[in-house]
Scaffold this motif. Structure first.
Motif, PDB file in Angstrom:
ATOM      1  N   GLY A 171      -4.865   0.523  -3.148  1.00 58.52           N
ATOM      2  CA  GLY A 171      -5.536   1.739  -2.701  1.00 58.52           C
ATOM      3  C   GLY A 171      -6.789   1.939  -3.525  1.00 58.52           C
ATOM      4  N   GLY A 188     -11.402  -1.394   1.498  1.00 60.08           N
ATOM      5  CA  GLY A 188     -10.165  -1.156   2.237  1.00 60.08           C
ATOM      6  C   GLY A 188     -10.382  -1.324   3.724  1.00 60.08           C
ATOM      7  N   ARG A 189     -10.102  -2.509   4.267  1.00 59.19           N
ATOM      8  CA  ARG A 189     -10.174  -2.742   5.709  1.00 59.19           C
ATOM      9  C   ARG A 189      -9.116  -3.786   6.074  1.00 59.19           C
ATOM     10  N   ALA A 190      -8.847  -3.903   7.361  1.00 62.33           N
ATOM     11  CA  ALA A 190      -7.760  -4.794   7.785  1.00 62.33           C
ATOM     12  C   ALA A 190      -7.996  -6.194   7.231  1.00 62.33           C
ATOM     13  N   GLY A 191      -7.045  -6.699   6.511  1.00 65.03           N
ATOM     14  CA  GLY A 191      -7.137  -8.058   5.986  1.00 65.03           C
ATOM     15  C   GLY A 191      -7.477  -8.139   4.512  1.00 65.03           C
ATOM     16  N   SER A 192      -8.026  -7.047   3.945  1.00 64.98           N
ATOM     17  CA  SER A 192      -8.363  -7.092   2.505  1.00 64.98           C
ATOM     18  C   SER A 192      -7.113  -7.300   1.665  1.00 64.98           C
ATOM     19  N   GLY A 193      -6.000  -6.708   2.115  1.00 66.34           N
ATOM     20  CA  GLY A 193      -4.746  -6.858   1.380  1.00 66.34           C
ATOM     21  C   GLY A 193      -4.239  -8.295   1.441  1.00 66.34           C
ATOM     22  N   ASP A 194      -4.513  -8.966   2.581  1.00 66.69           N
ATOM     23  CA  ASP A 194      -4.071 -10.353   2.722  1.00 66.69           C
ATOM     24  C   ASP A 194      -4.823 -11.259   1.741  1.00 66.69           C
ATOM     25  N   GLY A 205     -13.053  -0.445  -7.208  1.00 64.53           N
ATOM     26  CA  GLY A 205     -14.170  -0.943  -6.399  1.00 64.53           C
ATOM     27  C   GLY A 205     -14.601   0.071  -5.363  1.00 64.53           C
ATOM     28  N   PRO A 206     -15.566  -0.297  -4.515  1.00 61.02           N
ATOM     29  CA  PRO A 206     -16.046   0.642  -3.486  1.00 61.02           C
ATOM     30  C   PRO A 206     -15.031   0.795  -2.361  1.00 61.02           C
ATOM     31  N   HIS A 253       0.874  -1.179   0.000  1.00 59.24           N
ATOM     32  CA  HIS A 253       0.000   0.000   0.000  1.00 59.24           C
ATOM     33  C   HIS A 253       0.914   1.233   0.000  1.00 59.24           C
TER      34      HIS A 253
END
Ligand SMILES: NC(=O)C1=CN([C@@H]2O[C@H](COP(=O)(O)OP(=O)(O)OC[C@H]3O[C@@H](n4cnc5c(N)ncnc54)[C@H](OP(=O)(O)O)[C@@H]3O)[C@@H](O)[C@H]2O)[C@@H](O)CC1
Ligand SMILES: Nc1ncnc2c1ncn2[C@@H]1O[C@H](COP(=O)(O)OP(=O)(O)O)[C@@H](O)[C@H]1O
Ligand SMILES: [K+]
Length: 475
Positions: free
Chosen positions: A385, A409-415, A404-405, A347
């Motif tokens: 992002g 973007g929240r904790a874990g979405s990147g994982d 996307g909406p 990010h």
């Protein structure tokens, strides 16, 4: 959709114009703009004749486009008020509007703003510097307060055309009518949010000799490019992902990364992360195996936190000559150079750390930053992002995933995103495609769902979305 920089657009326009600007391109632009304005008036007011339009005119050719288009509307019975808000307006355009019956007024003589059906932003185009003078910003703000929809000419005035930055006041358009080609600001946040619906008017530019600055994917292209398994594909043909993510402190990252890889369609997932994640993975994803073994793509780094043997873990994975995704804390353990078959998924903060610059510098010019990341590491880089950018070393064009909406973007979405990308990588696709496809699938799945979902549930919905696309393609 491809986008080109201001410098490229100027070159394309010069090539189309020939040695002398005879105004042909401006007339094409104005004709296209007038047609969109008439459509907007018909949609919003029910008719064109008798509607009331305000035109904000700046000092350059952007104002010229607006004035010539307004003259066309005036000839169709639209009541046009044009106000010069900056510098001296385009002389021929002004004369054409007056000849067609339009009024040219000072700001003090404007009707009550809510009397206008539509405003046209012809203040600044590709010659504009970001920001607006205070009095122009004030008028733009009052139009917004009066709920007058704005159609921007070429781009919303005030935004930075090449970077999408919005460092000061800028127009927020309902519709932007651009000419020839899209510009980066139409595709990059935060300027993209001010663009509204983008309409491209053909003015006869030939882009075949230019490498685009941006290549933005759309939903149909994602479905076409997805690595659908052949009838004969077994689990190894779909690809095995090896997940080394999570830690005793952050076991959830290992679980969510595994959810992504499983639901992104990997043929098999081997989890070699921390003991603390295994019971949950077994209970929810019993197909995941814990025995180490051969893989076609690695996924490392999400949720590692402080990891003493991080350098060794990354070096071993790279030495296996299998591609991989390196996320989050793992990025700090990369060797000096990586092959471009490896994908880094930082990010903005992580990319800033990689480059040794401030996060705000990445946010102000994400295009330059993502390119610098690829150049510095040799790897393919997905900058996560609101706009998801993918850069490859040695390739000028940066790809843009389907957006996307923002609740994605929240904790874990990147994982989970790392897992989706790794699943595509394991199928044999190059890293840049894995990045665009994984990021687009996550964004499109989130967009198709009415509310926020925790990342592991969103990963499950990604599988549903793939299934729906599959059924559409195999009726
Ligand atoms: N070229 C072609 O063939 C075609 C071009 N087309 C159209 O032309 C547009 C580009 O036109 P353009 O080059 O005249 O620039 P444009 O943006 O209108 O204004 C520049 C002026 O604004 C001023 N200024 C800038 N920033 C400012 C600020 N923040 N605050 C205050 N002032 C500021 C700047 O001043 P200066 O830099 O001299 O200080 C300069 O005077 C393009 O977007 C498209 O709409 C189409 O017709 C198709 C064919
Ligand atoms: N404004 C936004 N709009 C759409 N998607 C976003 C937005 N902000 C973040 N995302 C997406 O959410 C995810 C967040 O990733 P990241 O910050 O690495 O989260 P984490 O490390 O907690 O898993 C990425 O997939 C990113 O692209
Ligand atoms: K404009």
């Amino acid at each position: 959709m491809q986008a080109f920089t201001v410098e490229q657009v100027r070159r394309l326009e010069r090539a189309a114009m020939g040695p002398q600007d005879d105004g042909t391109l401006m007339q094409r632009a104005a004709a296209g703009l007038a047609a969109v304005l008439a459509d907007e008036l018909r949609t919003r007011a029910g008719h064109v004749y008798g509607t009331h339009v305000l035109v904000l005119v700046g000092p350059g050719n952007n104002g010229g486009d607006a004035l010539w288009a307004a003259a066309r509307l005036a000839r169709r019975g639209v009541r046009v008020d044009a106000v010069g808000v900056l510098g001296t307006p385009h002389a021929e355009g002004l004369a054409a509007l007056r000849a067609a019956g339009g009024r040219v007024v000072g700001t003090e003589a404007l009707a009550a703003l809510d009397a206008y059906d539509l405003a046209v932003d012809g203040v600044l185009g590709i010659g504009g510097r970001p920001g607006l003078p205070d009095d122009v910003a004030d008028l733009v703000g009052r139009l917004a307060d009066a709920c007058v929809p704005v159609v921007a000419v070429d781009l919303p005035s005030g935004v930075a055309a090449d970077t999408g930055a919005v460092p000061g006041a800028a127009v927020s358009a309902a519709v932007t009518v651009t000419f020839g080609v899209a510009k980066p600001c139409h595709l990059l946040e935060p300027a993209r949010a001010r663009t509204g619906r983008l309409v491209l008017v053909d003015i006869g530019l030939d882009t075949s000799a230019e490498e685009p600055e941006l290549d933005a994917w759309d939903a149909a292209r994602v479905a076409d490019a997805w690595p659908w398994p052949a009838r004969s594909s077994d689990k190894y043909a779909k690809g095995v992902v090896g997940v080394d993510c999570g830690s005793e402190t952050y076991p959830g990252a290992g679980i969510m990364a595994t959810y992504g890889a499983v639901h992104g369609g990997a043929g098999m997932v081997r989890f070699v992360g921390p003991e603390s994640a295994r019971a949950t993975i077994t209970a929810n994803l019993p197909d995941v195996v814990f025995a180490p073994g051969r893989v076609q793509a690695h996924l490392l780094g999400s949720g590692w936190g402080e990891r003493a043997d991080g350098d060794r873990a990354v070096a071993d994975a790279v030495a296996s000559e299998v591609p991989g995704v390196l996320d989050a804390d793992g990025i700090g353990h990369r060797p000096d150079r990586l092959p471009d078959s490896w994908l880094l998924t930082p990010h903005a903060g992580e990319l800033a750390r990689l480059l040794g610059i401030e996060r705000s510098e990445v946010e102000d010019d994400p295009l330059a930053a993502v390119r610098a990341g690829a150049g510095r590491t040799g790897a393919t880089v997905l900058l996560k992002g609101a706009t998801q950018l993918v850069a490859r070393p040695g390739v000028r064009t940066v790809e843009v995933a389907v957006p996307g909406p923002s609740w994605t973007g929240r904790a874990g979405s990147g994982d989970t995103l790392g897992g989706l990308c790794a699943a595509v990588l394991a199928s044999g696709r190059p890293a840049h495609e894995a990045a665009v496809l994984g990021a687009s699938l996550q964004a499109q799945t989130a967009a198709a769902h009415p509310g926020p979902l925790p990342p592991h549930v969103l990963a499950e919905r990604c599988a549903d979305r793939l299934g729906a696309w599959w059924q559409e393609r195999h009726p």
